[in-house]
Design a protein around this motif. Structure first.
Motif: not given
Length: 382
Positions: A213-215, A342-344, A360-367
């Motif tokens: 993915g890309m965002a 996308a974020f990694t 798993y717990t947050e869609l932004h993953g803390g990125a």
């Protein structure tokens, strides 16, 4: 209890009385109430005036701000959640523990952890009560017809697919405080807008195996993305692209599937009819075969009503609904994987995201640059 449900209307409570409840859920419920399939017994909202107005306008005898009290007093068979995604987990678990089935608006909930907690509260087995998600595009006659032909192999092997949700949302749209924020909207166009086309693509194509993915955040002052793209590989070998945007003045929702013997296309905006599907045969396919492919039968538009009919029938028959359990989770897992990829900047495989993974717990993953700003300054994505 199951025999009771097979002969009497399902007592139904509507939770959340805003726009989607009024425009989509209430008309569907009224149609099935007229047919004796459901009985709308309660309206619940955090705003008592809103609950009372909704109930009065729909002839519903009970209005409340207290879901627990409503469940205890009325014992509804079905709870319809038309509330923001941030509260879906708590409300769904509460309803399931009270013995009610749940039909929950999309997005289903903000994370896979939330979805799994809801599933854990279900009664074991397929008969329910269980929670299901509003993915109404699976239930129009067009999707039903094409899904059957794909499953039968009528078009030959599927090879390439494209899924597009390119819509337009202006600055005024995002001036509403809860929009564009992970905690309250659940995500950007990948989650909140394109989820219906993505769900239909996954339903037609079967299990996915890998996503890249890309965002980007190109126009709007939001926490989430405003555009995303993905390359997808399915377990069958099909390769696909997915595009989600709220930056596109020429709005369209589209799915295209190229198979050995035909190209199948669906072009619409917020809902489709049979006429929105097009099947183009490869050279040499007999005319009578093409005529059979193009015979979609009686037109049932994709709609909340189409899905609610199917859900009520499944509840009465004691079988699991298609958008509950694993059938609903697959779409949320795919969207989570799109964000993680996308974020990694790495491919993500199906089944990879589980407990212990920040996504798993947050869609932004803390990125960095994507997680909600806690410093008062917003970082630009790398």
């Amino acid at each position: 209890m199951s025999s009771h449900r097979s002969t009497t209307p399902l007592r139904t409570a509507v939770v959340g009385t805003g726009g989607i409840a009024r425009s989509s859920h209430l008309p569907a419920l009224r149609t099935l109430a007229d047919a004796g399939e459901v009985e709308i017994v309660a309206a619940v909202d955090v705003d008592m005036d809103a609950a009372r107005a909704f109930a009065a306008g729909a002839g519903i005898p009970y209005a409340s701000t207290d879901l627990d009290a409503t469940l205890a007093e009325l014992r509804p068979d079905l709870v319809v959640l038309c509330t923001p995604p941030a509260v879906h987990r708590d409300q769904a678990v509460t309803a399931l523990k009270a013995g009610a089935w749940v039909w929950c608006e999309k997005p289903p909930c903000p994370s896979l952890a939330d979805f799994d907690a809801i599933e854990a509260a279900e009664t074991p087995g397929d008969a329910g009560p269980y929670a299901s998600i509003v993915f109404q595009h699976r239930f129009g006659s067009g999707a039903r017809h094409v899904r059957r032909l794909l499953r039968e192999g009528a078009f030959g092997r599927p090879l390439v697919a494209h899924c597009q949700t390119t819509w337009y949302r202006d600055t005024a749209y995002y001036s509403v405080p809860w929009r564009g924020r992970w905690a309250t909207e659940g995500g950007g166009p990948a989650m909140g807008h394109g989820i219906h086309q993505t769900d239909l693509l996954l339903d037609l194509m079967g299990p996915w195996s890998e996503v890249r993915g890309m965002a980007a955040r190109l126009v709007h002052d939001v926490e989430t993305e405003d555009v995303s793209t993905a390359q997808v590989r399915f377990a069958s070998g099909v390769v696909a692209t997915v595009v989600n945007s709220v930056l596109s003045p020429d709005e369209v929702s589209r799915i295209r599937i190229d198979c050995e013997l035909a190209t199948i296309e669906l072009t619409h905006l917020y809902g489709y009819r049979n006429a929105d599907w097009r099947i183009t045969p490869a050279p040499g396919v007999p005319e009578e075969t093409v005529a059979a492919w193009r015979d979609f039968g009686t037109d049932e538009p994709s709609s909340h009503l189409a899905q609610l009919r199917a859900l009520v029938a499944d509840i009465r028959a004691g079988r699991r609904h298609a958008t509950s359990g694993a059938g609903g989770r697959q779409t949320l897992e795919f969207i989570t994987a799109l964000y993680k990829s996308a974020f990694t900047d790495t491919p993500v495989r199906a089944g990879e995201i589980g407990p212990g993974d920040p996504y798993y717990t947050e869609l932004h993953g803390g990125a960095q640059g994507w997680a909600p700003d806690t410093t008062g300054k917003e970082e630009a994505p790398a």
